[in-house]
Design an enzyme around this catalytic site. Structure first.
Site, short mmCIF file in Angstrom:
data_model
loop_
_atom_site.label_atom_id
_atom_site.label_comp_id
_atom_site.label_asym_id
_atom_site.label_seq_id
_atom_site.Cartn_x
_atom_site.Cartn_y
_atom_site.Cartn_z
CG MET A 57 25.92 77.10 35.98
SD MET A 57 26.75 78.54 36.60
CE MET A 57 27.74 78.98 35.20
CG LEU A 102 20.92 72.74 28.92
CD1 LEU A 102 19.99 71.54 29.12
CD2 LEU A 102 22.13 72.62 29.84
CG HIS A 103 26.49 73.97 24.77
ND1 HIS A 103 27.32 72.90 25.03
CD2 HIS A 103 26.85 74.94 25.66
CE1 HIS A 103 28.16 73.22 26.00
NE2 HIS A 103 27.89 74.44 26.41
CG HIS A 138 25.40 71.82 28.83
ND1 HIS A 138 25.23 72.96 28.09
CD2 HIS A 138 26.03 72.19 29.97
CE1 HIS A 138 25.73 74.00 28.76
NE2 HIS A 138 26.23 73.56 29.90
CD GLU A 195 38.77 65.26 29.97
OE1 GLU A 195 38.89 65.36 28.72
OE2 GLU A 195 39.18 64.31 30.63
CG ASP A 239 34.13 74.33 32.83
OD1 ASP A 239 34.25 75.54 32.97
OD2 ASP A 239 33.29 73.82 32.06
CD GLN A 243 33.11 73.31 37.23
OE1 GLN A 243 32.73 74.43 37.51
NE2 GLN A 243 32.51 72.58 36.30
#
Ligand code: AMP
Length: 280
Positions: free
Chosen positions: A30, A33-34, A37, A148, A150, A153
């Site tokens: 989404m 970014l960091h 990601h 991981e 999430d 998810q």
């Protein structure tokens, strides 16, 4: 890096790549970014010939309108980071492109979708499944990469891929943390300096709880984590559950499962943070 906002255009590019026997890896995000990601992008590039990253703030997975509006968006910086990382295709569709008409599909993932995030964010995982299935259809990747952080998810996406018969392999990647232990998250940008100083306590207490496992029951560990964090005025625990890492069923005794996993959601002011720890 090619930036594409249209599904058909993306499919044409990727069909060309497949004709050349290239393996396509996919990282859905989404944005904002960091390094977390980017660790997924790096792994994707290592294991595939072509890396596709999507950035789409999916409205159907937000149960809270204010959260959707406040979600950080940094499109230019994101594109620069992905270009530098070696990403091949950046897919940035509009809401109209992904939802030309309302998506009325209703998924049922059983217990996996009902507990924890499922219980506290009604409709969230249904929205996740709607968008991830649409993105999987557009990209037809050999592998897709998820963090991981999430944890639930990943279980939901695996179950969705099983139910819908996707050939895409779901790859789970470890949580990246800041130097002080705070799990990296786009939402961390919304913390003010005082909140940012307190937020690492979540990871610290989870880590401390790991040491208590040999001498404490599951309930005692849960109480320790919840009470210690709630003692901090800036933090408010929404839930902390210890569940089986595969089924996400609650665990009452440590020997009930080979993969006891603690999953937590904590409000730090208005910002909702999640984290987890494996007790193995
Ligand atoms: P998001 O943009 O928050 O939807 O996240 C996109 C992907 O990056 C998801 O699969 C997340 O689990 C993953 N991700 C987010 N934060 C981290 C992190 N700190 N470490 C590893 N992966 C992460």
């Amino acid at each position: 890096m090619k930036t594409v906002s249209n599904i058909k255009v993306l499919r044409n590019y990727l069909a060309e790549e497949r004709l050349q026997n290239k393996h396509i890896g996919f990282v859905p995000t989404m944005g904002a970014l960091h390094e977390g990601h980017l660790s997924l992008v790096k792994r994707c590039l290592e294991e595939n010939d072509v890396c596709v990253v999507s950035i789409f703030v999916n409205p159907t997975q937000f149960n809270d309108k204010n959260d959707l509006e406040a979600y950080p968006r940094t499109p230019e910086a994101d594109a620069d980071l992905l270009e530098a990382a070696g990403c091949h295709y950046l897919f940035v569709p509009s809401v109209e492109e992904m939802y030309p008409e309302p998506d009325t599909r209703v998924f049922d993932f059983g217990n996996i979708g009902r507990v924890m995030e499922g219980a506290h964010r009604p409709g969230h995982f249904n929205g996740v499944a709607q968008i991830v299935s649409k993105l999987f259809d557009a990209v037809e990747a050999r592998r897709a990469y998820f963090g991981e952080k999430d944890f639930q998810q990943i279980a939901v996406v695996r179950e969705m891929a099983r139910q819908l018969g996707y050939a895409t392999e779901i790859v789970a990647c470890p949580i990246l943390r800041e130097a002080d232990g705070l799990a990296m998250s786009s939402r961390n940008r919304r913390l003010d300096s005082k909140q940012r100083r307190k937020a690492p306590l979540i990871a610290k207490i989870l880590k401390e709880s790991l040491r208590l496992v040999p001498q404490m029951s599951v309930q005692e560990v849960k109480d320790f984590v919840i009470d210690t964090l709630n003692n901090e005025p800036l933090l408010c625990v929404e839930y902390f559950e210890i569940v089986d890492g595969q089924t996400l069923m609650p665990v009452n005794h440590w020997d009930q499962t080979a993969s006891p996993t603690g999953c937590i959601a904590v409000f730090c002011g208005q910002v909702r943070l999640i984290d987890n720890i494996m007790y193995t």
